[in-house]
Design a protein around this motif. Structure first.
Motif, PDB file in Angstrom:
ATOM      1  N   HIS A 250       0.818  -1.218   0.000  1.00  0.00           N
ATOM      2  CA  HIS A 250       0.000   0.000   0.000  1.00  0.00           C
ATOM      3  C   HIS A 250       0.855   1.273   0.000  1.00  0.00           C
ATOM      4  O   HIS A 250       0.418   2.316   0.495  1.00  0.00           O
ATOM      5  CB  HIS A 250      -1.007  -0.009   1.149  1.00  0.00           C
ATOM      6  N   HIS A 251       2.066   1.162  -0.535  1.00  0.00           N
ATOM      7  CA  HIS A 251       2.954   2.313  -0.643  1.00  0.00           C
ATOM      8  C   HIS A 251       3.533   2.380  -2.058  1.00  0.00           C
ATOM      9  O   HIS A 251       3.441   1.435  -2.825  1.00  0.00           O
ATOM     10  CB  HIS A 251       4.106   2.209   0.359  1.00  0.00           C
ATOM     11  N   HIS A 252       4.171   3.490  -2.370  1.00  0.00           N
ATOM     12  CA  HIS A 252       4.929   3.632  -3.612  1.00  0.00           C
ATOM     13  C   HIS A 252       6.271   2.933  -3.422  1.00  0.00           C
ATOM     14  O   HIS A 252       6.899   3.074  -2.362  1.00  0.00           O
ATOM     15  CB  HIS A 252       5.161   5.106  -3.935  1.00  0.00           C
ATOM     16  N   ILE A 253       6.697   2.178  -4.433  1.00  0.00           N
ATOM     17  CA  ILE A 253       8.013   1.544  -4.407  1.00  0.00           C
ATOM     18  C   ILE A 253       8.790   2.008  -5.635  1.00  0.00           C
ATOM     19  O   ILE A 253       8.275   2.018  -6.745  1.00  0.00           O
ATOM     20  CB  ILE A 253       7.937   0.004  -4.321  1.00  0.00           C
ATOM     21  N   ILE A 254      10.020   2.424  -5.399  1.00  0.00           N
ATOM     22  CA  ILE A 254      10.896   2.971  -6.436  1.00  0.00           C
ATOM     23  C   ILE A 254      11.975   1.945  -6.725  1.00  0.00           C
ATOM     24  O   ILE A 254      12.610   1.430  -5.795  1.00  0.00           O
ATOM     25  CB  ILE A 254      11.535   4.287  -5.962  1.00  0.00           C
ATOM     26  N   MET A 255      12.194   1.667  -8.021  1.00  0.00           N
ATOM     27  CA  MET A 255      13.208   0.673  -8.389  1.00  0.00           C
ATOM     28  C   MET A 255      13.754   0.968  -9.767  1.00  0.00           C
ATOM     29  O   MET A 255      13.138   1.697 -10.548  1.00  0.00           O
ATOM     30  CB  MET A 255      12.605  -0.727  -8.378  1.00  0.00           C
ATOM     31  N   GLY A 256      14.880   0.350 -10.056  1.00  0.00           N
ATOM     32  CA  GLY A 256      15.417   0.399 -11.397  1.00  0.00           C
ATOM     33  C   GLY A 256      14.742  -0.623 -12.288  1.00  0.00           C
ATOM     34  O   GLY A 256      14.051  -1.538 -11.814  1.00  0.00           O
ATOM     35  N   ARG A 257      14.958  -0.484 -13.579  1.00  0.00           N
ATOM     36  CA  ARG A 257      14.338  -1.380 -14.562  1.00  0.00           C
ATOM     37  C   ARG A 257      14.721  -2.840 -14.317  1.00  0.00           C
ATOM     38  O   ARG A 257      13.865  -3.724 -14.352  1.00  0.00           O
ATOM     39  CB  ARG A 257      14.731  -0.954 -15.979  1.00  0.00           C
ATOM     40  N   LYS A 258      15.996  -3.112 -14.061  1.00  0.00           N
ATOM     41  CA  LYS A 258      16.426  -4.500 -13.870  1.00  0.00           C
ATOM     42  C   LYS A 258      15.767  -5.125 -12.652  1.00  0.00           C
ATOM     43  O   LYS A 258      15.386  -6.292 -12.670  1.00  0.00           O
ATOM     44  CB  LYS A 258      17.945  -4.587 -13.747  1.00  0.00           C
ATOM     45  N   THR A 259      15.621  -4.357 -11.587  1.00  0.00           N
ATOM     46  CA  THR A 259      14.923  -4.874 -10.401  1.00  0.00           C
ATOM     47  C   THR A 259      13.480  -5.204 -10.751  1.00  0.00           C
ATOM     48  O   THR A 259      12.974  -6.273 -10.404  1.00  0.00           O
ATOM     49  CB  THR A 259      14.997  -3.863  -9.242  1.00  0.00           C
ATOM     50  N   PHE A 260      12.812  -4.284 -11.449  1.00  0.00           N
ATOM     51  CA  PHE A 260      11.430  -4.553 -11.857  1.00  0.00           C
ATOM     52  C   PHE A 260      11.352  -5.829 -12.694  1.00  0.00           C
ATOM     53  O   PHE A 260      10.469  -6.662 -12.493  1.00  0.00           O
ATOM     54  CB  PHE A 260      10.845  -3.366 -12.629  1.00  0.00           C
ATOM     55  N   GLU A 261      12.273  -5.991 -13.624  1.00  0.00           N
ATOM     56  CA  GLU A 261      12.250  -7.163 -14.507  1.00  0.00           C
ATOM     57  C   GLU A 261      12.614  -8.457 -13.794  1.00  0.00           C
ATOM     58  O   GLU A 261      12.361  -9.545 -14.311  1.00  0.00           O
ATOM     59  CB  GLU A 261      13.167  -6.929 -15.710  1.00  0.00           C
ATOM     60  N   SER A 262      13.161  -8.359 -12.583  1.00  0.00           N
ATOM     61  CA  SER A 262      13.482  -9.574 -11.827  1.00  0.00           C
ATOM     62  C   SER A 262      12.237 -10.184 -11.177  1.00  0.00           C
ATOM     63  O   SER A 262      12.259 -11.331 -10.747  1.00  0.00           O
ATOM     64  CB  SER A 262      14.541  -9.290 -10.753  1.00  0.00           C
ATOM     65  N   PHE A 263      11.133  -9.435 -11.118  1.00  0.00           N
ATOM     66  CA  PHE A 263       9.886  -9.950 -10.550  1.00  0.00           C
ATOM     67  C   PHE A 263       9.130 -10.751 -11.600  1.00  0.00           C
ATOM     68  O   PHE A 263       9.071 -10.336 -12.760  1.00  0.00           O
ATOM     69  CB  PHE A 263       8.968  -8.815 -10.084  1.00  0.00           C
ATOM     70  N   PRO A 264       8.502 -11.857 -11.195  1.00  0.00           N
ATOM     71  CA  PRO A 264       7.686 -12.590 -12.167  1.00  0.00           C
ATOM     72  C   PRO A 264       6.490 -11.774 -12.653  1.00  0.00           C
ATOM     73  O   PRO A 264       6.038 -11.928 -13.780  1.00  0.00           O
ATOM     74  CB  PRO A 264       7.225 -13.830 -11.400  1.00  0.00           C
ATOM     75  N   LYS A 265       5.988 -10.885 -11.796  1.00  0.00           N
ATOM     76  CA  LYS A 265       4.890  -9.972 -12.145  1.00  0.00           C
ATOM     77  C   LYS A 265       4.961  -8.805 -11.167  1.00  0.00           C
ATOM     78  O   LYS A 265       5.647  -8.902 -10.134  1.00  0.00           O
ATOM     79  CB  LYS A 265       3.536 -10.691 -12.062  1.00  0.00           C
ATOM     80  N   PRO A 266       4.270  -7.695 -11.448  1.00  0.00           N
ATOM     81  CA  PRO A 266       4.291  -6.582 -10.500  1.00  0.00           C
ATOM     82  C   PRO A 266       3.823  -7.027  -9.110  1.00  0.00           C
ATOM     83  O   PRO A 266       2.970  -7.909  -8.975  1.00  0.00           O
ATOM     84  CB  PRO A 266       3.329  -5.568 -11.115  1.00  0.00           C
ATOM     85  N   LEU A 267       4.401  -6.430  -8.095  1.00  0.00           N
ATOM     86  CA  LEU A 267       4.049  -6.785  -6.721  1.00  0.00           C
ATOM     87  C   LEU A 267       2.673  -6.219  -6.394  1.00  0.00           C
ATOM     88  O   LEU A 267       2.405  -5.045  -6.672  1.00  0.00           O
ATOM     89  CB  LEU A 267       5.100  -6.236  -5.758  1.00  0.00           C
ATOM     90  N   PRO A 268       1.801  -7.029  -5.814  1.00  0.00           N
ATOM     91  CA  PRO A 268       0.434  -6.551  -5.540  1.00  0.00           C
ATOM     92  C   PRO A 268       0.391  -5.458  -4.472  1.00  0.00           C
ATOM     93  O   PRO A 268       1.252  -5.398  -3.598  1.00  0.00           O
ATOM     94  CB  PRO A 268      -0.299  -7.815  -5.073  1.00  0.00           C
ATOM     95  N   ASN A 269      -0.614  -4.625  -4.583  1.00  0.00           N
ATOM     96  CA  ASN A 269      -0.927  -3.595  -3.587  1.00  0.00           C
ATOM     97  C   ASN A 269       0.186  -2.574  -3.399  1.00  0.00           C
ATOM     98  O   ASN A 269       0.405  -2.083  -2.297  1.00  0.00           O
ATOM     99  CB  ASN A 269      -1.274  -4.242  -2.236  1.00  0.00           C
TER     100      ASN A 269
ATOM    101  N   ILE B  40      12.488   2.855  -1.536  1.00  0.00           N
ATOM    102  CA  ILE B  40      13.451   2.566  -2.588  1.00  0.00           C
ATOM    103  C   ILE B  40      13.841   1.103  -2.402  1.00  0.00           C
ATOM    104  O   ILE B  40      14.327   0.719  -1.333  1.00  0.00           O
ATOM    105  CB  ILE B  40      14.682   3.482  -2.491  1.00  0.00           C
ATOM    106  N   ILE B  41      13.614   0.267  -3.442  1.00  0.00           N
ATOM    107  CA  ILE B  41      13.800  -1.173  -3.269  1.00  0.00           C
ATOM    108  C   ILE B  41      14.915  -1.758  -4.137  1.00  0.00           C
ATOM    109  O   ILE B  41      15.098  -2.972  -4.164  1.00  0.00           O
ATOM    110  CB  ILE B  41      12.475  -1.938  -3.491  1.00  0.00           C
TER     111      ILE B  41
END
Length: 160
Positions: free
Chosen positions: A37-56, A94-95
């Motif tokens: 339930h918060h904003h999360i800031i990340m780089g592109r590679k970190t985002f692409e390491s997730f199988p899908k966007p993190l819920p909520n 920042i994640i």
């Protein structure tokens, strides 16, 4: 508040080949509890390491790729723009990864670290937490068990 959150080995390792090099289920639970339930800031590679966007969570992805437009994400090209998007009256996180942590360190109010008590071969590292800049205000030790191969400690730092 801007909060940096990471799991970091004794040698400041974060991961290798865009993956974590350990598995700590309790750390995943803590990450989810703190960032949901918060904003999360990340780089592109970190985002692409997730199988899908993190819920909520509201995903803010920092990239220099002008045509990068994953569905459901806010895309910016600097850490400053990412932070400007975050609500002033809420915690935002920042994640990662390593470069984003380094850029975000001077802009961060609190650091939430899970210190994994082991050293790992890695290609991505967390920036040094300098004692003159940060004060350790909380520390909670956790010990290896059947689900956790390593001892680990939750540490909370505040900017001096």
């Amino acid at each position: 508040m801007i909060i940096m959150i990471a799991a970091v080995a004794e040698n400041n390792a974060l991961g290798k080949n865009n993956e974590l090099v350990w598995h700590l289920p309790n750390d995943f639970k803590r990450f989810k509890e703190l960032t949901s339930h918060h904003h999360i800031i990340m780089g592109r590679k970190t985002f692409e390491s997730f199988p899908k966007p993190l819920p909520n969570r509201t995903h803010i992805v920092i990239t220099r790729q002008e045509d990068y437009k994953p569905e459901g994400c806010i895309i910016v090209d600097t850490i400053e723009k990412a932070i400007a998007i975050c609500p002033n009256n809420e915690d935002s996180f920042i994640i990662g990864g390593g470069e984003i942590y380094a850029l975000g360190m001077p802009l961060t109010d609190i650091i939430e670290i899970t210190r994994v008590h082991h050293t790992f071969d890695a290609d991505t590292f967390f920036p040094e937490i300098k004692e003159e800049d940060w004060l350790l205000v909380e520390s909670e030790s956790n010990f290896k068990d059947e689900k956790h191969l390593y001892d680990y400690t939750y540490e909370t730092y505040i900017k001096r």
